[in-house]
Design a protein around this motif. Structure first.
Motif, mmCIF file in Angstrom:
data_model
loop_
_atom_site.group_PDB
_atom_site.id
_atom_site.type_symbol
_atom_site.label_atom_id
_atom_site.label_comp_id
_atom_site.label_asym_id
_atom_site.label_seq_id
_atom_site.Cartn_x
_atom_site.Cartn_y
_atom_site.Cartn_z
ATOM 1 N N LYS A 1 37.909 -45.738 -2.329
ATOM 2 C CA LYS A 1 38.998 -45.853 -3.296
ATOM 3 C C LYS A 1 40.316 -46.249 -2.642
ATOM 4 N N PHE A 2 40.630 -45.640 -1.506
ATOM 5 C CA PHE A 2 41.966 -45.808 -0.935
ATOM 6 C C PHE A 2 42.010 -46.623 0.356
ATOM 7 N N TYR A 3 40.910 -46.677 1.108
ATOM 8 C CA TYR A 3 40.911 -47.432 2.362
ATOM 9 C C TYR A 3 40.527 -48.874 2.054
ATOM 10 N N HIS A 4 41.527 -49.636 1.690
ATOM 11 C CA HIS A 4 41.381 -51.023 1.277
ATOM 12 C C HIS A 4 42.433 -51.821 2.049
ATOM 13 N N PRO A 5 42.118 -53.035 2.522
ATOM 14 C CA PRO A 5 43.111 -53.796 3.297
ATOM 15 C C PRO A 5 44.471 -53.898 2.625
ATOM 16 N N ASP A 6 44.482 -54.004 1.298
ATOM 17 C CA ASP A 6 45.761 -54.106 0.590
ATOM 18 C C ASP A 6 46.578 -52.828 0.691
ATOM 19 N N ASN A 7 45.936 -51.754 1.136
ATOM 20 C CA ASN A 7 46.577 -50.446 1.176
ATOM 21 C C ASN A 7 46.786 -49.964 2.613
ATOM 22 N N ILE A 8 46.697 -50.888 3.569
ATOM 23 C CA ILE A 8 46.782 -50.526 4.987
ATOM 24 C C ILE A 8 47.777 -51.448 5.688
ATOM 25 N N THR A 9 48.609 -50.869 6.526
ATOM 26 C CA THR A 9 49.540 -51.640 7.349
ATOM 27 C C THR A 9 49.195 -51.431 8.817
ATOM 28 N N LEU A 10 49.047 -52.518 9.545
ATOM 29 C CA LEU A 10 48.830 -52.472 10.991
ATOM 30 C C LEU A 10 50.179 -52.651 11.679
ATOM 31 N N VAL A 11 50.515 -51.708 12.551
ATOM 32 C CA VAL A 11 51.797 -51.736 13.253
ATOM 33 C C VAL A 11 51.543 -51.943 14.742
ATOM 34 N N LEU A 12 52.255 -52.893 15.340
ATOM 35 C CA LEU A 12 52.111 -53.216 16.759
ATOM 36 C C LEU A 12 53.474 -53.163 17.434
ATOM 37 N N SER A 13 53.504 -52.600 18.644
ATOM 38 C CA SER A 13 54.756 -52.559 19.390
ATOM 39 C C SER A 13 54.451 -52.515 20.880
ATOM 40 N N GLY A 14 55.308 -53.157 21.671
ATOM 41 C CA GLY A 14 55.151 -53.110 23.118
ATOM 42 C C GLY A 14 54.729 -54.440 23.700
ATOM 43 N N GLU A 15 54.086 -54.376 24.851
ATOM 44 C CA GLU A 15 53.685 -55.588 25.562
ATOM 45 C C GLU A 15 52.413 -56.180 24.959
ATOM 46 N N THR B 1 60.608 -46.663 23.719
ATOM 47 C CA THR B 1 59.163 -46.575 23.906
ATOM 48 C C THR B 1 58.424 -47.299 22.787
ATOM 49 N N PRO B 2 57.291 -47.923 23.100
ATOM 50 C CA PRO B 2 56.513 -48.588 22.048
ATOM 51 C C PRO B 2 56.075 -47.637 20.943
ATOM 52 N N ASP B 3 55.682 -46.400 21.295
ATOM 53 C CA ASP B 3 55.226 -45.484 20.253
ATOM 54 C C ASP B 3 56.379 -45.030 19.366
ATOM 55 N N GLY B 4 57.583 -44.903 19.923
ATOM 56 C CA GLY B 4 58.737 -44.576 19.099
ATOM 57 C C GLY B 4 59.043 -45.690 18.110
ATOM 58 N N ARG B 5 59.002 -46.929 18.586
ATOM 59 C CA ARG B 5 59.256 -48.073 17.702
ATOM 60 C C ARG B 5 58.134 -48.220 16.677
ATOM 61 N N MET B 6 56.901 -47.932 17.108
ATOM 62 C CA MET B 6 55.768 -47.993 16.187
ATOM 63 C C MET B 6 55.966 -47.018 15.029
ATOM 64 N N ALA B 7 56.356 -45.786 15.344
ATOM 65 C CA ALA B 7 56.547 -44.776 14.303
ATOM 66 C C ALA B 7 57.670 -45.179 13.354
ATOM 67 N N ARG B 8 58.720 -45.765 13.897
ATOM 68 C CA ARG B 8 59.844 -46.207 13.065
ATOM 69 C C ARG B 8 59.412 -47.336 12.131
ATOM 70 N N LEU B 9 58.698 -48.320 12.669
ATOM 71 C CA LEU B 9 58.200 -49.420 11.842
ATOM 72 C C LEU B 9 57.261 -48.910 10.754
ATOM 73 N N GLY B 10 56.352 -48.011 11.139
ATOM 74 C CA GLY B 10 55.362 -47.519 10.190
ATOM 75 C C GLY B 10 55.969 -46.738 9.048
ATOM 76 N N ALA B 11 56.961 -45.890 9.354
ATOM 77 C CA ALA B 11 57.588 -45.077 8.312
ATOM 78 C C ALA B 11 58.246 -45.953 7.252
ATOM 79 N N TYR B 12 58.829 -47.062 7.677
ATOM 80 C CA TYR B 12 59.423 -47.991 6.713
ATOM 81 C C TYR B 12 58.349 -48.813 6.007
ATOM 82 N N ALA B 13 57.327 -49.220 6.757
ATOM 83 C CA ALA B 13 56.302 -50.096 6.186
ATOM 84 C C ALA B 13 55.583 -49.440 5.017
ATOM 85 N N VAL B 14 55.288 -48.137 5.118
ATOM 86 C CA VAL B 14 54.586 -47.476 4.019
ATOM 87 C C VAL B 14 55.464 -47.367 2.781
#
Length: 416
Positions: A174-188, A346-359
């Motif tokens: 029901k919920f795990y659908h590509p339209d309902n998922i954001t992939l977040v990338l950060s770093g090298e 840090t990449p994980d800090g930027r990842m979390a920031r991007l993800g929180a906005y993306a959702v």
């Protein structure tokens, strides 16, 4: 953010790093999207995908995690579920493949679900023994009476015992659908990973995309008290506050810092340093797209509760009457600037920031623009916002611990 041909949404930054990469799949479903008979399903599913995916058993997945190094894990919130990896850039492609397999091709076998059920029940027992955690959960129930929103993310003993593999498979479909998922990338190595991301395909036929339908949570502040043996009473109390994209979001953030977000804050100085009533006291502000709250937390011996609550109330009233000083505002802004700098390092800090906005369907401001906007918050705006939210009565109040005989005191703590 960029839509991919698979339906996934891609969010990334290219700040670079010292050879590390952070990857995360943000699934736009959390505990607030569960029906009562499925309470705990989002978190249970987060656990269950580690029991087997694609051609890999639970042992295989554990071996791959150790081979890749770094950290590969997951967590669930009320609003979303996250599967993430923090690895060396040379291992990033393999980490992306592993995460994608777990998100898109979990086994969800009944015997595995039975084993993991007991693990989560143990996690629930551990959380129940953590009185600070209990006070936080009680506070959410005291502020938001709708059980579908405030219920424990872990679920309950009853709901966990009833959840089965078929229910989790249906939840996943029901919920795990590509339209309902954001992939977040950060770093090298982000550019190389973006190419790999474009090649990702959902491995089985897709049904219609179902994005959770959410109404802003109902607000009904009241008191929740849980008597538990212990040495300290844990109290959390708070009020509704601006949402993530409201005009007063930044002012609420600065306000919480002045009130109890640093060592020079009013609550810390009064309750701990001047009067020695508590071991810890803090104020915090949380916000998402359709809800926000500002709360005060303190832990103290039962005999200190009346004085601590009175002192906290006085500090809130002083802030309402006189507002913050320019010095307090400057210190709070420095705190925000420091937090932003460490996040962006840090990449994980930027990842979390991007993800929180993306959702929430948005992209974060450039750090310099974000800091510039924070600096525009004035003492007058902070005072206005404090009067709009802190002067509201009643507050939601939650207390957990040896509370016998303290019920009347708690009833008057910013509640009456």
């Amino acid at each position: 953010m960029t839509p991919l041909s698979s339906g996934l949404t891609l969010a990334w930054d290219d700040y670079g790093s010292l050879g590390t990469t952070a990857i995360a799949f943000y699934v736009h479903v959390g505990s607030r999207d569960e029906n009562p008979e499925l309470f705990g399903a989002a978190h249970f599913l987060e656990h269950a995908v580690f029991k087997g995916a694609r051609s890999w058993s639970a042992r295989d997945i554990a071996n791959i995690q150790d081979r890749l190094g770094g950290e590969i894990n997951a967590f669930t919130t009320r609003d979303y579920t996250v599967f993430y990896a923090k690895v060396l850039a040379s291992k990033a492609a393999d980490a992306l493949e592993l995460l994608w397999a777990m998100v898109s091709e979990p086994w969800l076998r009944e015997d595995d679900i039975g084993k993991e059920r007991q693990v989560i029940l143990e996690e629930l027992l551990e959380a129940e023994d953590d009185l600070e955690d209990r006070a936080t959960e009680l506070y959410m129930a005291a502020l938001y009476p709708d059980e579908q929103f405030h219920h424990d993310i872990l679920g309950s003993r009853r709901s966990l015992r009833q959840l089965n593999a078929e229910q989790l498979k249906n939840f996943h479909r029901k919920f795990y659908h590509p339209d309902n998922i954001t992939l977040v990338l950060s770093g090298e190595g982000v550019e190389e990973l973006k190419v790999l991301a474009e090649s990702l395909r959902w491995p089985h036929p897709l049904g219609p995309s179902i994005t959770p339908v959410r109404l802003g949570p109902k607000i009904g502040p009241h008191i929740e008290i849980l008597s538990r043996p212990g040495e300290q009473v844990h109290v959390t109390m708070g009020v509704p506050a601006p949402r993530m994209f409201d005009a007063d979001h930044d002012a609420a953030l600065v306000l919480s810092t002045i009130l109890g977000g640093q060592n020079s804050s009013r609550l810390w100085q009064r309750l701990r340093e001047d009067e020695g009533l508590v071991y810890t006291v803090s104020a915090s502000y949380s916000a998402m797209k359709d809800w926000g709250e500002l709360s005060i937390y303190m832990a103290m011996s039962p005999q200190s509760v009346p004085q601590a609550l009175e002192a906290a109330t006085q500090e809130v009233m002083n802030l309402l009457e006189y507002g913050p000083t320019e010095e307090e505002r400057a210190w709070a802004l420095t705190q925000a600037e420091t937090a932003m700098a460490f996040t962006m390092e840090t990449p994980d800090g930027r990842m979390a920031r991007l993800g929180a906005y993306a959702v929430c369907g948005a992209s974060p401001l450039d750090p310099k623009a974000r800091l510039s906007r924070l600096e525009q918050v004035s003492c007058e705006q902070i005072m206005r916002v404090s009067r709009e939210i802190l002067a509201v009565r009643p507050w939601a109040v939650a207390a957990c611990g040896p509370v016998q005989g303290l019920e009347r005191v708690l009833q008057t703590a910013l509640h009456a």
